[in-house]
Scaffold this motif. Structure first.
Motif, PDB file in Angstrom:
ATOM      1  N   PHE A   1       0.846  -1.200   0.000  1.00 37.95           N
ATOM      2  CA  PHE A   1       0.000   0.000   0.000  1.00 37.95           C
ATOM      3  C   PHE A   1       0.883   1.252   0.000  1.00 37.95           C
ATOM      4  O   PHE A   1       0.681   2.176  -0.792  1.00 37.95           O
ATOM      5  N   TYR A   2       1.868   1.268   0.892  1.00 34.15           N
ATOM      6  CA  TYR A   2       2.710   2.461   1.066  1.00 34.15           C
ATOM      7  C   TYR A   2       3.700   2.687  -0.076  1.00 34.15           C
ATOM      8  O   TYR A   2       4.296   3.763  -0.164  1.00 34.15           O
ATOM      9  N   LEU A   3       3.849   1.721  -0.961  1.00 32.72           N
ATOM     10  CA  LEU A   3       4.649   1.939  -2.163  1.00 32.72           C
ATOM     11  C   LEU A   3       3.912   2.857  -3.142  1.00 32.72           C
ATOM     12  O   LEU A   3       4.529   3.533  -3.967  1.00 32.72           O
ATOM     13  N   TYR A   4       2.581   2.865  -3.040  1.00 30.62           N
ATOM     14  CA  TYR A   4       1.761   3.622  -3.986  1.00 30.62           C
ATOM     15  C   TYR A   4       1.073   4.840  -3.383  1.00 30.62           C
ATOM     16  O   TYR A   4       0.797   5.812  -4.096  1.00 30.62           O
ATOM     17  N   TYR A   5       0.790   4.796  -2.089  1.00 35.56           N
ATOM     18  CA  TYR A   5       0.090   5.900  -1.426  1.00 35.56           C
ATOM     19  C   TYR A   5       0.759   6.201  -0.092  1.00 35.56           C
ATOM     20  O   TYR A   5       1.009   5.286   0.693  1.00 35.56           O
ATOM     21  N   PRO A   6       1.027   7.464   0.186  1.00 34.18           N
ATOM     22  CA  PRO A   6       1.678   7.812   1.453  1.00 34.18           C
ATOM     23  C   PRO A   6       0.751   7.667   2.662  1.00 34.18           C
ATOM     24  O   PRO A   6       1.217   7.540   3.787  1.00 34.18           O
ATOM     25  N   SER A   7      -0.574   7.676   2.399  1.00 30.42           N
ATOM     26  CA  SER A   7      -1.526   7.593   3.503  1.00 30.42           C
ATOM     27  C   SER A   7      -2.908   7.202   2.998  1.00 30.42           C
ATOM     28  O   SER A   7      -3.191   7.307   1.797  1.00 30.42           O
ATOM     29  N   LYS A   8      -3.731   6.804   3.929  1.00 35.76           N
ATOM     30  CA  LYS A   8      -5.134   6.509   3.619  1.00 35.76           C
ATOM     31  C   LYS A   8      -5.829   7.789   3.151  1.00 35.76           C
ATOM     32  O   LYS A   8      -6.656   7.757   2.235  1.00 35.76           O
ATOM     33  N   GLU A   9      -5.473   8.923   3.767  1.00 39.44           N
ATOM     34  CA  GLU A   9      -6.074  10.203   3.400  1.00 39.44           C
ATOM     35  C   GLU A   9      -5.810  10.548   1.934  1.00 39.44           C
ATOM     36  O   GLU A   9      -6.710  11.000   1.230  1.00 39.44           O
ATOM     37  N   LYS A  10      -4.583  10.318   1.488  1.00 38.28           N
ATOM     38  CA  LYS A  10      -4.231  10.630   0.103  1.00 38.28           C
ATOM     39  C   LYS A  10      -5.019   9.765  -0.871  1.00 38.28           C
ATOM     40  O   LYS A  10      -5.539  10.266  -1.876  1.00 38.28           O
ATOM     41  N   LEU A  11      -5.142   8.484  -0.569  1.00 34.07           N
ATOM     42  CA  LEU A  11      -5.912   7.592  -1.442  1.00 34.07           C
ATOM     43  C   LEU A  11      -7.377   8.007  -1.455  1.00 34.07           C
ATOM     44  O   LEU A  11      -8.003   8.085  -2.513  1.00 34.07           O
ATOM     45  N   PHE A  12      -7.932   8.285  -0.274  1.00 29.53           N
ATOM     46  CA  PHE A  12      -9.337   8.705  -0.220  1.00 29.53           C
ATOM     47  C   PHE A  12      -9.536  10.000  -1.005  1.00 29.53           C
ATOM     48  O   PHE A  12     -10.507  10.141  -1.746  1.00 29.53           O
ATOM     49  N   LEU A  13      -8.616  10.942  -0.862  1.00 32.25           N
ATOM     50  CA  LEU A  13      -8.723  12.214  -1.568  1.00 32.25           C
ATOM     51  C   LEU A  13      -8.717  11.997  -3.081  1.00 32.25           C
ATOM     52  O   LEU A  13      -9.508  12.607  -3.802  1.00 32.25           O
ATOM     53  N   ASP A  14      -7.858  11.110  -3.567  1.00 34.76           N
ATOM     54  CA  ASP A  14      -7.828  10.797  -5.004  1.00 34.76           C
ATOM     55  C   ASP A  14      -9.187  10.266  -5.465  1.00 34.76           C
ATOM     56  O   ASP A  14      -9.701  10.656  -6.520  1.00 34.76           O
ATOM     57  N   ILE A  15      -9.756   9.370  -4.666  1.00 36.47           N
ATOM     58  CA  ILE A  15     -11.068   8.794  -5.000  1.00 36.47           C
ATOM     59  C   ILE A  15     -12.144   9.874  -4.929  1.00 36.47           C
ATOM     60  O   ILE A  15     -13.000   9.967  -5.818  1.00 36.47           O
TER      61      ILE A  15
ATOM     62  N   LYS B   1      -9.141  16.687   7.616  1.00 32.05           N
ATOM     63  CA  LYS B   1      -7.917  15.930   7.299  1.00 32.05           C
ATOM     64  C   LYS B   1      -7.641  15.943   5.795  1.00 32.05           C
ATOM     65  O   LYS B   1      -6.515  16.130   5.349  1.00 32.05           O
ATOM     66  N   LEU B   2      -8.695  15.721   5.022  1.00 27.41           N
ATOM     67  CA  LEU B   2      -8.540  15.671   3.570  1.00 27.41           C
ATOM     68  C   LEU B   2      -8.124  17.024   3.007  1.00 27.41           C
ATOM     69  O   LEU B   2      -7.307  17.104   2.095  1.00 27.41           O
ATOM     70  N   GLU B   3      -8.671  18.075   3.582  1.00 28.94           N
ATOM     71  CA  GLU B   3      -8.328  19.417   3.121  1.00 28.94           C
ATOM     72  C   GLU B   3      -6.844  19.709   3.357  1.00 28.94           C
ATOM     73  O   GLU B   3      -6.177  20.302   2.519  1.00 28.94           O
ATOM     74  N   GLN B   4      -6.309  19.236   4.485  1.00 33.73           N
ATOM     75  CA  GLN B   4      -4.883  19.413   4.763  1.00 33.73           C
ATOM     76  C   GLN B   4      -4.037  18.724   3.691  1.00 33.73           C
ATOM     77  O   GLN B   4      -3.080  19.289   3.179  1.00 33.73           O
ATOM     78  N   VAL B   5      -4.405  17.484   3.363  1.00 37.33           N
ATOM     79  CA  VAL B   5      -3.678  16.731   2.334  1.00 37.33           C
ATOM     80  C   VAL B   5      -3.770  17.464   0.998  1.00 37.33           C
ATOM     81  O   VAL B   5      -2.773  17.621   0.290  1.00 37.33           O
ATOM     82  N   TYR B   6      -4.977  17.935   0.662  1.00 33.08           N
ATOM     83  CA  TYR B   6      -5.175  18.633  -0.608  1.00 33.08           C
ATOM     84  C   TYR B   6      -4.324  19.903  -0.668  1.00 33.08           C
ATOM     85  O   TYR B   6      -3.668  20.178  -1.658  1.00 33.08           O
ATOM     86  N   ARG B   7      -4.341  20.690   0.391  1.00 32.98           N
ATOM     87  CA  ARG B   7      -3.606  21.953   0.399  1.00 32.98           C
ATOM     88  C   ARG B   7      -2.095  21.732   0.336  1.00 32.98           C
ATOM     89  O   ARG B   7      -1.385  22.521  -0.271  1.00 32.98           O
ATOM     90  N   LEU B   8      -1.618  20.659   0.950  1.00 24.68           N
ATOM     91  CA  LEU B   8      -0.187  20.336   0.844  1.00 24.68           C
ATOM     92  C   LEU B   8       0.188  20.054  -0.602  1.00 24.68           C
ATOM     93  O   LEU B   8       1.261  20.417  -1.069  1.00 24.68           O
ATOM     94  N   GLU B   9      -0.712  19.397  -1.301  1.00 27.83           N
ATOM     95  CA  GLU B   9      -0.451  19.006  -2.684  1.00 27.83           C
ATOM     96  C   GLU B   9      -0.702  20.139  -3.692  1.00 27.83           C
ATOM     97  O   GLU B   9       0.022  20.281  -4.661  1.00 27.83           O
ATOM     98  N   HIS B  10      -1.747  20.930  -3.440  1.00 28.15           N
ATOM     99  CA  HIS B  10      -2.182  21.914  -4.434  1.00 28.15           C
ATOM    100  C   HIS B  10      -2.069  23.365  -3.972  1.00 28.15           C
ATOM    101  O   HIS B  10      -2.520  24.266  -4.681  1.00 28.15           O
ATOM    102  N   GLY B  11      -1.527  23.603  -2.795  1.00 29.08           N
ATOM    103  CA  GLY B  11      -1.442  24.971  -2.278  1.00 29.08           C
ATOM    104  C   GLY B  11      -2.822  25.511  -1.958  1.00 29.08           C
ATOM    105  O   GLY B  11      -3.711  24.782  -1.566  1.00 29.08           O
TER     106      GLY B  11
END
Length: 195
Positions: free
Chosen positions: A40-54, A108-118
């Motif tokens: 899992f961690y080879l492809y996604y850094p966290s559950k939050e990141k995977l959920f955000l992608d979905i 939590k998801l918003e934090q992940v998104y903002r880290l990725e997209h500013g």
């Protein structure tokens, strides 16, 4: 998408749809995909990141569905009412998109998104609508003393009221949303016709 990543994505989408974000663990996702947790961690850094992608994929699909149903020849009030109703129904009917209403999850998801997209925001059909608002302004159908980007922020604020429906009172919420939308659109249309 690599085969293993696709298996994880599909497994997560199934589990998130059934049990929600909070009840789904990385171990469950890996097991459902038939893979080790380490994979899992080879492809996604966290559950939050995977959920955000979905979540973003589901949101994009909803936007496309709503846009396909859009009749831009209607009056602005009808177009906006249709788009807000389509968005609201789509959010309610998708277990993935419904997580938008879970403030703890979405923070939590918003934090992940903002880290990725500013600070770049995810706007509901922004590109399509900002152009449409500009056309309505040029045709004198809505007021033109407010720039199209600000009008889009007003529509975004209306959509985001959903997050506070428990505070407002679920029983009052649909009536409130209709009233706010109607007042905003009446203000934009009446002022547009006098401009």
């Amino acid at each position: 998408m690599e085969e293993k990543q696709a298996l994880l994505y599909k497994a997560a989408k199934t589990l998130f749809s059934k049990g929600g974000f909070k009840s789904t663990s990385v171990a469950q996702i890996a097991k459902e995909a038939g893979l080790a947790v380490g994979t899992f961690y080879l492809y996604y850094p966290s559950k939050e990141k995977l959920f955000l992608d979905i979540f973003l994929e589901e949101n994009a699909a909803l936007k496309q569905k709503c846009q396909a149903q859009l009749d831009v020849t209607q009056e602005p009030k009808e177009v906006i009412a249709h788009m807000l109703a389509c968005n609201s129904e789509g959010m309610r009917s998708s277990p993935i998109l419904r997580e938008w209403y879970n403030r703890k999850v979405f923070a939590k998801l918003e934090q992940v998104y903002r880290l990725e997209h500013g600070s770049e925001a995810v706007h509901f059909l922004y590109d399509t609508f900002v152009e449409l608002v500009g056309r309505w302004q040029a045709a004198g159908k809505i007021r033109n003393d407010i720039d199209a980007a600000t009008i889009m922020l007003v529509f975004t604020a209306i959509i985001n009221i959903d997050v506070h429906k428990e505070e407002i009172g679920v029983e009052h919420f649909p009536r409130l949303l209709d009233t706010i939308t109607s007042l905003v659109m009446d203000g934009l249309i009446q002022e547009g016709r006098h401009a």
